[in-house]
Design a protein around this motif. Structure first.
Motif, mmCIF file in Angstrom:
data_model
loop_
_atom_site.group_PDB
_atom_site.id
_atom_site.type_symbol
_atom_site.label_atom_id
_atom_site.label_comp_id
_atom_site.label_asym_id
_atom_site.label_seq_id
_atom_site.Cartn_x
_atom_site.Cartn_y
_atom_site.Cartn_z
ATOM 1 N N ARG A 1 27.654 -19.592 -8.111
ATOM 2 C CA ARG A 1 26.678 -20.320 -7.306
ATOM 3 C C ARG A 1 26.984 -21.820 -7.328
ATOM 4 N NH1 ARG A 1 20.839 -18.379 -8.880
ATOM 5 N NH2 ARG A 1 20.315 -19.807 -7.215
ATOM 6 N N ILE A 2 27.399 -22.319 -8.466
ATOM 7 C CA ILE A 2 27.745 -23.741 -8.580
ATOM 8 C C ILE A 2 28.980 -24.037 -7.731
ATOM 9 C CG2 ILE A 2 28.581 -25.515 -10.169
ATOM 10 C CD1 ILE A 2 26.779 -24.288 -12.318
ATOM 11 N N ASP A 3 29.979 -23.152 -7.818
ATOM 12 C CA ASP A 3 31.192 -23.332 -7.016
ATOM 13 C C ASP A 3 30.878 -23.283 -5.523
ATOM 14 O OD1 ASP A 3 32.773 -23.643 -9.239
ATOM 15 O OD2 ASP A 3 33.460 -21.539 -9.257
ATOM 16 N N ALA A 4 30.014 -22.362 -5.125
ATOM 17 C CA ALA A 4 29.623 -22.255 -3.714
ATOM 18 C C ALA A 4 28.878 -23.518 -3.281
ATOM 19 C CB ALA A 4 28.765 -21.018 -3.495
ATOM 20 N N GLY A 5 28.018 -24.027 -4.148
ATOM 21 C CA GLY A 5 27.285 -25.258 -3.835
ATOM 22 C C GLY A 5 28.220 -26.447 -3.703
ATOM 23 N N LEU A 6 29.201 -26.520 -4.618
ATOM 24 C CA LEU A 6 30.178 -27.613 -4.542
ATOM 25 C C LEU A 6 31.034 -27.503 -3.286
ATOM 26 C CD1 LEU A 6 31.343 -27.940 -8.266
ATOM 27 C CD2 LEU A 6 29.925 -29.535 -6.954
ATOM 28 N N GLU A 7 31.374 -26.266 -2.937
ATOM 29 C CA GLU A 7 32.150 -26.062 -1.709
ATOM 30 C C GLU A 7 31.331 -26.491 -0.494
ATOM 31 O OE1 GLU A 7 35.132 -23.378 0.646
ATOM 32 O OE2 GLU A 7 35.015 -23.469 -1.519
ATOM 33 N N GLY A 8 30.051 -26.169 -0.485
ATOM 34 C CA GLY A 8 29.166 -26.598 0.602
ATOM 35 C C GLY A 8 29.062 -28.109 0.667
ATOM 36 N N LEU A 9 28.966 -28.763 -0.492
ATOM 37 C CA LEU A 9 28.919 -30.226 -0.523
ATOM 38 C C LEU A 9 30.234 -30.823 -0.017
ATOM 39 C CD1 LEU A 9 27.088 -30.985 -3.885
ATOM 40 C CD2 LEU A 9 26.235 -31.322 -1.564
ATOM 41 N N GLY A 10 31.346 -30.200 -0.366
ATOM 42 C CA GLY A 10 32.652 -30.680 0.116
ATOM 43 C C GLY A 10 32.760 -30.567 1.629
ATOM 44 N N ALA A 11 32.278 -29.433 2.150
ATOM 45 C CA ALA A 11 32.318 -29.240 3.609
ATOM 46 C C ALA A 11 31.416 -30.250 4.298
ATOM 47 C CB ALA A 11 31.895 -27.820 3.964
ATOM 48 N N ALA A 12 30.234 -30.488 3.732
ATOM 49 C CA ALA A 12 29.319 -31.475 4.302
ATOM 50 C C ALA A 12 29.941 -32.867 4.244
ATOM 51 C CB ALA A 12 27.984 -31.448 3.563
ATOM 52 N N ASP A 13 30.627 -33.175 3.144
ATOM 53 C CA ASP A 13 31.282 -34.478 2.998
ATOM 54 C C ASP A 13 32.379 -34.648 4.047
ATOM 55 O OD1 ASP A 13 31.706 -36.992 1.692
ATOM 56 O OD2 ASP A 13 33.500 -36.109 0.761
ATOM 57 N N ARG A 14 33.155 -33.592 4.299
ATOM 58 C CA ARG A 14 34.199 -33.662 5.315
ATOM 59 C C ARG A 14 33.603 -33.825 6.706
ATOM 60 N NH1 ARG A 14 36.246 -29.885 1.772
ATOM 61 N NH2 ARG A 14 35.467 -28.131 2.995
ATOM 62 N N GLN A 15 32.496 -33.152 6.940
ATOM 63 C CA GLN A 15 31.827 -33.261 8.235
ATOM 64 C C GLN A 15 31.288 -34.678 8.439
ATOM 65 O OE1 GLN A 15 28.697 -30.426 8.781
ATOM 66 N NE2 GLN A 15 28.561 -30.783 10.972
ATOM 67 N N ILE A 16 30.717 -35.261 7.399
ATOM 68 C CA ILE A 16 30.206 -36.639 7.472
ATOM 69 C C ILE A 16 31.363 -37.611 7.710
ATOM 70 C CG2 ILE A 16 29.159 -38.485 6.111
ATOM 71 C CD1 ILE A 16 27.358 -36.341 4.851
ATOM 72 N N ALA A 17 32.480 -37.404 7.025
ATOM 73 C CA ALA A 17 33.650 -38.272 7.209
ATOM 74 C C ALA A 17 34.166 -38.188 8.645
ATOM 75 C CB ALA A 17 34.750 -37.899 6.218
ATOM 76 N N GLY A 18 34.184 -36.979 9.191
ATOM 77 C CA GLY A 18 34.612 -36.811 10.583
ATOM 78 C C GLY A 18 33.670 -37.507 11.554
ATOM 79 N N ALA A 19 32.374 -37.402 11.296
ATOM 80 C CA ALA A 19 31.393 -38.059 12.158
ATOM 81 C C ALA A 19 31.538 -39.578 12.063
ATOM 82 C CB ALA A 19 29.979 -37.630 11.776
ATOM 83 N N ARG A 20 31.759 -40.085 10.846
ATOM 84 C CA ARG A 20 31.954 -41.533 10.674
ATOM 85 C C ARG A 20 33.195 -42.007 11.430
ATOM 86 N NH1 ARG A 20 30.890 -42.768 4.277
ATOM 87 N NH2 ARG A 20 28.613 -42.744 4.390
ATOM 88 N N ALA A 21 34.266 -41.242 11.354
ATOM 89 C CA ALA A 21 35.502 -41.612 12.062
ATOM 90 C C ALA A 21 35.268 -41.628 13.564
ATOM 91 C CB ALA A 21 36.616 -40.652 11.700
ATOM 92 N N SER A 22 34.539 -40.636 14.057
ATOM 93 C CA SER A 22 34.247 -40.565 15.487
ATOM 94 C C SER A 22 33.413 -41.764 15.934
ATOM 95 C CB SER A 22 33.524 -39.257 15.803
ATOM 96 O OG SER A 22 33.151 -39.213 17.154
ATOM 97 N N VAL A 23 32.381 -42.079 15.144
ATOM 98 C CA VAL A 23 31.525 -43.229 15.470
ATOM 99 C C VAL A 23 32.340 -44.518 15.408
ATOM 100 C CG1 VAL A 23 29.566 -44.607 14.650
ATOM 101 C CG2 VAL A 23 29.360 -42.135 14.820
ATOM 102 N N GLY A 24 33.225 -44.630 14.422
ATOM 103 C CA GLY A 24 34.075 -45.820 14.311
ATOM 104 C C GLY A 24 34.998 -45.980 15.499
ATOM 105 N N ALA A 25 35.585 -44.875 15.945
ATOM 106 C CA ALA A 25 36.484 -44.927 17.107
ATOM 107 C C ALA A 25 35.715 -45.314 18.365
ATOM 108 C CB ALA A 25 37.174 -43.578 17.296
#
Length: 93
Positions: A4-28
């Motif tokens: 469950r901890i690993d799944a939660g960390l994986e979810g946080l990693g995916a959310a972090d990547r999604q946020i980074a992608g959104a930030r890059a898009s907004v920056g562009a």
């Protein structure tokens, strides 16, 4: 529990990547908007300079210059017409 901890960390990693992608898009998009703003500013300045040049023209002087040019053109056309009708025999007289 560990799964469950690993799944939660994986979810946080995916959310972090999604946020980074959104930030890059907004920056562009922001960079594109800034470039467009600069282009429009330059265009406005160029338009203002051109308008100042056109508004600064003395209309009466411009009309007089145009009329002088037209008279000169008409005289040149008339003399060309006369010269083109001459022949070698006309020049020898």
């Amino acid at each position: 529990m560990r799964a469950r901890i690993d799944a939660g960390l994986e979810g946080l990693g995916a959310a972090d990547r999604q946020i980074a992608g959104a930030r890059a898009s907004v920056g562009a998009r922001g960079a594109r908007a800034e470039l467009e703003r600069e282009r429009l500013t330059r265009a406005r300045i160029d338009t203002d300079v051109l308008r100042g040049t056109l508004e600064g023209v003395d209309v009466q002087a411009a009309i007089i210059d145009l009329q002088k040019t037209m008279v000169t053109l008409q005289a040149a056309q008339a003399s060309f017409t006369r010269l083109s009708q001459l022949s070698l025999f006309d020049l020898l007289r």
